[in-house]
Design an enzyme around this catalytic site. Sequence first.
Site, PDB file in Angstrom:
ATOM      1  N   SER A   1       1.402 -10.211  -3.870  1.00  0.00           N
ATOM      2  CA  SER A   1       0.795  -9.872  -2.590  1.00  0.00           C
ATOM      3  C   SER A   1      -0.523  -9.149  -2.784  1.00  0.00           C
ATOM      4  O   SER A   1      -0.542  -8.032  -3.266  1.00  0.00           O
ATOM      5  CB  SER A   1       1.745  -8.988  -1.781  1.00  0.00           C
ATOM      6  OG  SER A   1       1.131  -8.495  -0.629  1.00  0.00           O
ATOM      7  N   CYS A   2      -1.619  -9.794  -2.416  1.00  0.00           N
ATOM      8  CA  CYS A   2      -2.921  -9.151  -2.166  1.00  0.00           C
ATOM      9  C   CYS A   2      -3.771  -8.819  -3.392  1.00  0.00           C
ATOM     10  O   CYS A   2      -3.267  -8.522  -4.469  1.00  0.00           O
ATOM     11  CB  CYS A   2      -2.777  -7.894  -1.336  1.00  0.00           C
ATOM     12  SG  CYS A   2      -1.943  -8.109   0.224  1.00  0.00           S
ATOM     13  N   ASP A   3      -5.073  -8.851  -3.146  1.00  0.00           N
ATOM     14  CA  ASP A   3      -6.088  -8.395  -4.097  1.00  0.00           C
ATOM     15  C   ASP A   3      -7.213  -7.760  -3.294  1.00  0.00           C
ATOM     16  O   ASP A   3      -7.614  -8.274  -2.246  1.00  0.00           O
ATOM     17  CB  ASP A   3      -6.646  -9.563  -4.907  1.00  0.00           C
ATOM     18  CG  ASP A   3      -5.609 -10.189  -5.814  1.00  0.00           C
ATOM     19  OD1 ASP A   3      -5.430  -9.682  -6.931  1.00  0.00           O
ATOM     20  OD2 ASP A   3      -4.973 -11.169  -5.392  1.00  0.00           O
TER      21      ASP A   3
ATOM     22  N   GLU B   1      -2.411  -2.375  -1.258  1.00  0.00           N
ATOM     23  CA  GLU B   1      -1.661  -3.311  -2.089  1.00  0.00           C
ATOM     24  C   GLU B   1      -0.232  -2.812  -2.267  1.00  0.00           C
ATOM     25  O   GLU B   1       0.018  -1.602  -2.331  1.00  0.00           O
ATOM     26  CB  GLU B   1      -2.282  -3.418  -3.489  1.00  0.00           C
ATOM     27  CG  GLU B   1      -3.756  -3.751  -3.509  1.00  0.00           C
ATOM     28  CD  GLU B   1      -4.037  -5.182  -3.121  1.00  0.00           C
ATOM     29  OE1 GLU B   1      -3.144  -6.026  -3.309  1.00  0.00           O
ATOM     30  OE2 GLU B   1      -5.134  -5.449  -2.637  1.00  0.00           O
TER      31      GLU B   1
END
Length: 435
Positions: free
Chosen positions: A5-7, A92
Amino acid sequence: MEPTSCDTFVALPPATIGNRIIFGKNSDRLFDEVQEIIYFPASFHSHGKKLECTYIQIEQVKETHAVILSRPSWLWGAEMGANEHGVCIGNEAVWGREAVCDEEALLGMDLVRLGLERADTAEKAVSVIVDLLEKYGQGGNCSESMVFSYHNSFLIADRHEAWILETIGQYWAAEKVEEGVRNISNQLSITTKIDREHPKMREHAKDKGWWDGQKEFNFAAVYGPLNSSWITTSSGRYYEGCQLLNKHKGNMTFETMMEILRDKESGINMEGEFQTTGSMVSVLPSDPSLPCIHFFTGTPNPERSVFKPFIFVSNMTQLLETNSPTFGHEDPVKKKPRFQSKPDRRHALYRKHEQAIEIIESNEERGRKMLEKMRTLEKEMLKEMESVLQNKGLDVNRAAKLFSQCVKNEMKVYDSKPGSASASAGFTGMRHHAP
């Protein structure tokens, strides 16, 4: 839970062109979650007023700043956003040796919004978040479709500097990023350079037997998960993000940041059960006479979405086409037991974009032309925004309608018939009008 999940990225001078800080984030969530773009004006609040966050009430402050948020439409907080002072925050999911709290408290996404509403600099946002973390804790389910809880890290930037804040339970460390490039993903990244920290962080680590008190203290090594094989793999998104940032170091622009967020080979533009449901890029000039410009997609997959600009001015037009429907006290998030059903949260732009993706995937020729029109529309807007940054001029009346008008133009592209002309951004000449 698999750490997926996510950057979030930041580039600071001299890594950027034009003495600007460039911020970028992909929000990677469950594939069917709707992300909305929503604006809240600055407000004053009466003494003793309570604030209803996603799960809990907290004390409200006297004054809150204007914010633009990209958020999963079922909750109060946000995955990413900016405020009127040029502060940007993205969070994050991270995991570590401390167990994730299942009890309902503040979500990391609530802390993103609270930091934006209450801080006018990046470092003040760090203070806001850690103070709230100490008082209320973090915890609760982070999805309306599945059980998904985690600790949080944050990348926080303003016109002059950036901070990384990483938390495990109530414990935290913060690192100031003064120049160059930096990214965060789903792992602790602060090692031995710690500029601020929880006052009992080291003592707690010693009591737990994680640190002997003699070796140099390394936050990621001490508080990170015991099984870190997924961190060290060179193909991980964190390392891919580092490589992409360093590839463009010295020549970074907001267009470059958009291309990084669109990169599929690295996994940064995510597909599958978890996908990139929304993207954000902000350009933060050091010159205070120039506006900060924030670009949002409001739709999944940045490769097949349009980045649209938002500028804070007075008398903002409401962002109706990217606001999801609301359900008040009948929302399944508010009723206990929670999440017993899932309403249709799609906003107008999301629905149009869904239809466009069906065309792109089912009709090769028509889909190619539609993508070309989307890119043409985006390039016109990017060119116009660069002109604003170069010429120090802004028509505030037009800027108040900028994002909404760009969304409408994007929707016209999705409605266009084969062979029709591209919708124009409609803001030519904006740079010639000083505020």
